[in-house]
Scaffold this motif. Structure first.
Motif, PDB file in Angstrom:
ATOM      1  N   ASP A 132    -101.274 107.143  -2.818  1.00  0.00           N
ATOM      2  CA  ASP A 132    -102.242 107.580  -3.820  1.00  0.00           C
ATOM      3  C   ASP A 132    -103.040 108.781  -3.328  1.00  0.00           C
TER       4      ASP A 132
ATOM      5  N   TRP B 235    -106.499 111.383  -4.950  1.00  0.00           N
ATOM      6  CA  TRP B 235    -107.600 111.311  -5.909  1.00  0.00           C
ATOM      7  C   TRP B 235    -108.132 112.714  -6.195  1.00  0.00           C
TER       8      TRP B 235
ATOM      9  N   GLN C 298    -106.535 109.433 -10.302  1.00  0.00           N
ATOM     10  CA  GLN C 298    -105.828 108.788  -9.199  1.00  0.00           C
ATOM     11  C   GLN C 298    -104.356 108.716  -9.571  1.00  0.00           C
TER      12      GLN C 298
END
Length: 492
Positions: free
Chosen positions: A115, A117, A129
């Motif tokens: 991930d 952001w 995200q």
């Protein structure tokens, strides 16, 4: 006095974030696995960096350089230092290489998925995200390393299940545009970045919108005004001619670009890099149809220093109303030779490729190319007798032991509710052992996929339905074999 009402928080997702369901996650995991195998086959090593980095380590290389403090999610640690969630995998890689520089074999080749952001304004399909999957080579200065990355990107497209005519890797070198800007006297840093951002929006805004951003500026639909690069009309025409110099083979594009860079040494270095990339790609069998030169590719991030490229999907899917879905770019990358130097003061060449997993996987699902685990048929063992849960769980375990995806119903409810649950889960087979079956040494199997088809044709296909029973009873000794026969029937 009445009792104080208990506080009940509202169940809601934070703005710009999403919940991802099982079928979405399976498609994403399959894509990451396919890409990771390619990276591993090509000699890259996996790496996992933390979600947080010191804010100073990320630097001012965010997609919107005019709002660097708003581009990341940051918090102050208990020691007074600021931490930021990573906005990509490249800046953390630069920190890792600088921290372990003496111990790493160079060139250092790594891949990473996870991930990232972005503290940006969310919008349709634009989340704060999301998952990225990267591969990078650090410590190789030649354009051959960039060519390898471009070929690697093309192989990832193949591994994702795309035919060669369904994608293209579009390639450019930022130094060519720098050379063009030098030739028109607009090479200062601030103006250069505005030109790059404007060029990066060509596919979305078209020539007219880009022309406004190259000039005084542009007001979008919401009324927000973006200041332009303030080029004069002649300079705007030259930049637009540069962006239009695409089409045909890679050598054709190089020939069209040569007059535009004039005597700029920077521009000539970019053209030389494209010529070497073309030679390498041709030698390893990546033709013009899979990797094309396109001057409109400039990439949005500020840290690219040379060749840049984007992976574009050419395959078309359609909405329910028949309108085509345009996917566009699903990944990209380029050369970034200055990131590690921020830490060490020593120039360290680097190049890399990254794709947005969620966007790419969603496109593959729309195209019907997302196979793998999400297409594995599910078998559900119905809990026909409340006091025999152990038996049903054991039957599900037997199915899993021979490779099937299986679960035993543990949610309770009567037979009707359990069958409705199986239908909603999209199960292929329901396994039923009630008291009658148990006493007779038999197992009842419901072919749920066939049952749904028979129900849809209940009016006009009576003979066909009679020849293909959706339910059968088999001896206890061959029920697993019979489950396999049902599943094989639908697979074929």
């Amino acid at each position: 006095m009445s009792a104080k009402k208990a506080f009940r928080p509202k169940a809601r997702r934070p703005r710009g974030f999403e919940d991802r369901s099982g079928d979405v996650l399976r498609a994403e995991h399959q894509l990451i696995s396919a890409a990771s195998k390619i990276y591993d086959d090509w000699g890259f090593e996996p790496l996992q960096t933390p979600a947080f980095e010191y804010a100073e380590a990320l630097g001012k290389f965010l997609p919107d350089e005019e709002r660097p403090n708003e581009g990341v999610f940051a918090l102050e640690d208990d020691d007074g230092q600021w931490l930021s969630l990573r906005y990509d995998h490249t800046a953390p890689l630069a920190r890792f290489v600088a921290e372990h520089y003496q111990d790493l074999n160079k060139p250092y080749r790594r891949y990473q998925a996870g991930d990232v952001w972005r503290n940006e304004k969310p919008g349709p399909g634009r989340f704060r995200q999301f998952v990225q999957c990267d591969a990078d080579t650090v410590g190789a200065a030649s354009a051959a390393a960039d060519a390898e990355m471009i070929a690697l990107a093309a192989e990832v497209m193949r591994a994702a299940g795309l035919a060669d005519q369904e994608y293209v890797i579009r390639v450019n070198d930022r130094r060519i545009l720098d050379g063009v800007l030098e030739s028109i006297g607009a090479a200062d840093s601030a103006r250069r970045m505005r030109v790059l951002r404007a060029a990066d929006k060509l596919d979305r805004l078209g020539r007219e919108g880009v022309a406004l951003l190259l000039g005084e500026g542009r007001k979008d639909e919401s009324g927000d005004f973006t200041e332009g690069a303030k080029l004069d009309p002649a300079g705007i025409d030259i930049v637009l001619n540069f962006l239009d110099a695409t089409g045909g083979g890679r050598q054709d594009v190089i020939a069209r670009l040569e007059p535009l860079v004039g005597g700029s040494e920077t521009g000539k270095a970019g053209l030389a890099a494209l010529a070497e990339i073309d030679a390498v790609l041709s030698a390893i069998g990546v033709g013009d149809d899979r990797a094309a030169f396109d001057p409109s590719v400039v990439r949005g991030l500020g840290y690219y220093t040379g060749p840049v490229y984007e992976a574009e999907l050419l395959a078309t899917a359609h909405y329910d109303d028949g309108q085509p879905i345009q996917f566009g770019s699903v990944g990209g990358g380029g050369r970034y030779d200055d990131l590690v130097a921020r830490f060490t003061g020593q120039a360290v060449p680097a190049t890399g490729f990254s794709f947005g997993v969620s966007r790419f996987a969603a496109a593959l699902r729309a195209l019907g190319r997302a196979g793998g685990d999400q297409d594995r048929p599910l078998v559900i063992v119905v809990a026909s007798e409340k006091d025999r849960s152990a038996d049903y769980l054991a039957m599900a375990a037997q199915l899993r032991a021979v490779g099937y995806r299986a679960e035993a119903s543990v949610g309770g409810g009567n037979m009707g509710k359990q069958m409705k649950y199986a239908d909603r889960r999209g199960a292929s087979v329901a396994v039923i052992v009630g008291s009658n079956e148990r006493e007779a040494g038999e197992v009842t199997l419901k072919d749920l996929k066939l049952g749904a088809k028979l129900a849809a044709n209940i009016e006009d296909n009576k003979a066909w339905r009679e020849d293909q029973p959706a339910q059968m009873t088999v001896p206890n000794g061959r029920w697993i074999e019979a489950v396999g026969e049902i599943i094989a029937r639908h697979s074929s």
